[in-house]
Design a protein around this motif. Structure first.
Motif, PDB file in Angstrom:
ATOM      1  N   TYR A  52       0.641  -1.252   0.097  1.00  0.00           N
ATOM      2  CA  TYR A  52       0.032  -0.003  -0.093  1.00  0.00           C
ATOM      3  C   TYR A  52       0.895   1.184  -0.014  1.00  0.00           C
ATOM      4  O   TYR A  52       0.301   2.363  -0.480  1.00  0.00           O
ATOM      5  CB  TYR A  52      -0.842  -0.157   1.190  1.00  0.00           C
ATOM      6  CG  TYR A  52      -2.123  -1.006   1.085  1.00  0.00           C
ATOM      7  CD1 TYR A  52      -3.013  -0.583   0.248  1.00  0.00           C
ATOM      8  CD2 TYR A  52      -2.063  -2.344   1.421  1.00  0.00           C
ATOM      9  CE1 TYR A  52      -4.347  -1.575   0.128  1.00  0.00           C
ATOM     10  CE2 TYR A  52      -3.112  -3.236   1.658  1.00  0.00           C
ATOM     11  CZ  TYR A  52      -4.209  -2.826   0.661  1.00  0.00           C
ATOM     12  OH  TYR A  52      -5.214  -3.565   0.645  1.00  0.00           O
ATOM     13  N   ARG A  68       0.279  -6.163  -5.294  1.00  0.00           N
ATOM     14  CA  ARG A  68       0.019  -7.111  -4.120  1.00  0.00           C
ATOM     15  C   ARG A  68       0.091  -8.498  -4.475  1.00  0.00           C
ATOM     16  O   ARG A  68       0.352  -9.186  -3.788  1.00  0.00           O
ATOM     17  CB  ARG A  68      -1.175  -6.562  -3.653  1.00  0.00           C
ATOM     18  CG  ARG A  68      -1.044  -5.337  -2.701  1.00  0.00           C
ATOM     19  CD  ARG A  68      -2.103  -4.933  -1.883  1.00  0.00           C
ATOM     20  NE  ARG A  68      -3.246  -4.454  -2.569  1.00  0.00           N
ATOM     21  CZ  ARG A  68      -3.588  -3.184  -3.156  1.00  0.00           C
ATOM     22  NH1 ARG A  68      -2.672  -2.426  -2.992  1.00  0.00           N
ATOM     23  NH2 ARG A  68      -4.810  -2.894  -3.826  1.00  0.00           N
ATOM     24  N   VAL A 139      -5.903  -8.611   0.873  1.00  0.00           N
ATOM     25  CA  VAL A 139      -5.431  -7.489   0.109  1.00  0.00           C
ATOM     26  C   VAL A 139      -5.392  -7.830  -1.462  1.00  0.00           C
ATOM     27  O   VAL A 139      -5.085  -6.929  -2.170  1.00  0.00           O
ATOM     28  CB  VAL A 139      -3.875  -7.362   0.388  1.00  0.00           C
ATOM     29  CG1 VAL A 139      -3.663  -6.816   1.825  1.00  0.00           C
ATOM     30  CG2 VAL A 139      -3.277  -8.456  -0.133  1.00  0.00           C
TER      31      VAL A 139
END
Length: 271
Positions: A52, A68, A139
């Protein structure tokens, strides 16, 4: 106590003692849940930070689900690598406190002493992979190639951890105490970052990228990206094209080197 004389008897003795010593290690962790939780959550923090904070600045080879998804196989492998520190600290601590010498003086199966540590650490790694998989799913990471290939990728990660356990055991037996863990960190972190775990080797200088591609970590990471169907570099090097083969061979080589070294070091301790 009369020690068993037959091969079957010695095997049963070793299995029973391995089970007991594995339980000892697990009991220690049960009495220190905070320490275990911190160890399991540290890789999660790295995923969140890299994904992030820095992920928006990274070009993801192969597109796919973004940075990610790219880093999750790398963080799975990094978690296995970081486990060396856990193994080292436990083995070095037992040696420094004289626990290992007491085991040697007792009618304990010699192979069981290091096998018990190995089994406990492998179980700890299974828990760590489970935590990381949940983090990855939250995520946005997914294994796109089906359950069988996903399990194969997780198997390669545990094979890497199995090999690194014996490296940690050996280093713990030759160390002067658990405080030497800083020296192990000096070894572990460069190995982890000089790989394809978090960045693409093609972005490195040519000679450094070649070293990164042949890093055992890179073999496992690249193989897992392929098995999971995650985005990753599509380099034309032999190492990149045969990553699954290397992800099997490298751990076997590491085990073949460090398991005998650990066993020999244990036998000569105290002489």
């Amino acid at each position: 106590m009369t020690l068993p004389e037959t091969p079957v008897g010695r095997l049963r003795w070793a299995v029973a003692d391995t089970r007991t010593l594995t339980g000892r290690a697990l009991a220690h962790w049960a009495r220190r849940p905070g320490e275990v939780a911190v160890g399991l959550l540290f890789p999660v923090m790295v995923v969140l930070m890299m994904g992030y904070l820095f992920g928006g600045q990274m070009d993801v080879p192969g597109g796919g689900g973004g940075y990610r998804e790219f880093i999750m196989p790398g963080m799975f492998a990094m978690t296995m690598l970081f486990g060396i520190e856990t193994t080292f600290a436990a083995v070095a601590g037992d040696a420094a406190k004289g626990v290992t010498d007491r085991f040697r003086a007792m009618p304990t199966s010699p192979p069981a002493i290091i096998a018990g540590r190995g089994a406990a650490d492998l179980l700890h790694s299974v828990a760590a992979l489970a935590v990381m998989a949940v983090c990855g799913l939250l995520v946005g990471w997914r294994a796109h190639e089906g359950a069988a290939r996903a399990l194969a990728g997780l198997g390669l990660l545990l094979l890497l951890r199995f090999a690194l356990i014996w490296m940690g055991v050996y280093l713990g037996l030759v160390a002067k105490g658990p405080e030497s863990v800083a020296a192990v960190q000096t070894l572990v972190w460069p190995i982890g970052f000089l790989s394809s775990a978090l960045v693409v080797p093609d972005t490195m200088p040519g000679w450094l990228g070649a070293i990164a591609e042949w890093n055992p970590m890179s073999a496992t990471v690249t193989a897992c990206r392929e098995l999971f169907g995650d985005p990753g570099p599509t380099g034309g090097s032999w190492a990149a094209q045969h990553s699954v083969l290397l992800a099997v061979l490298w751990p076997l080589v590491i085990t073949a080197v460090f398991f005998p070294l650990a066993a020999r070091r244990y036998r000569v301790m105290g002489r």
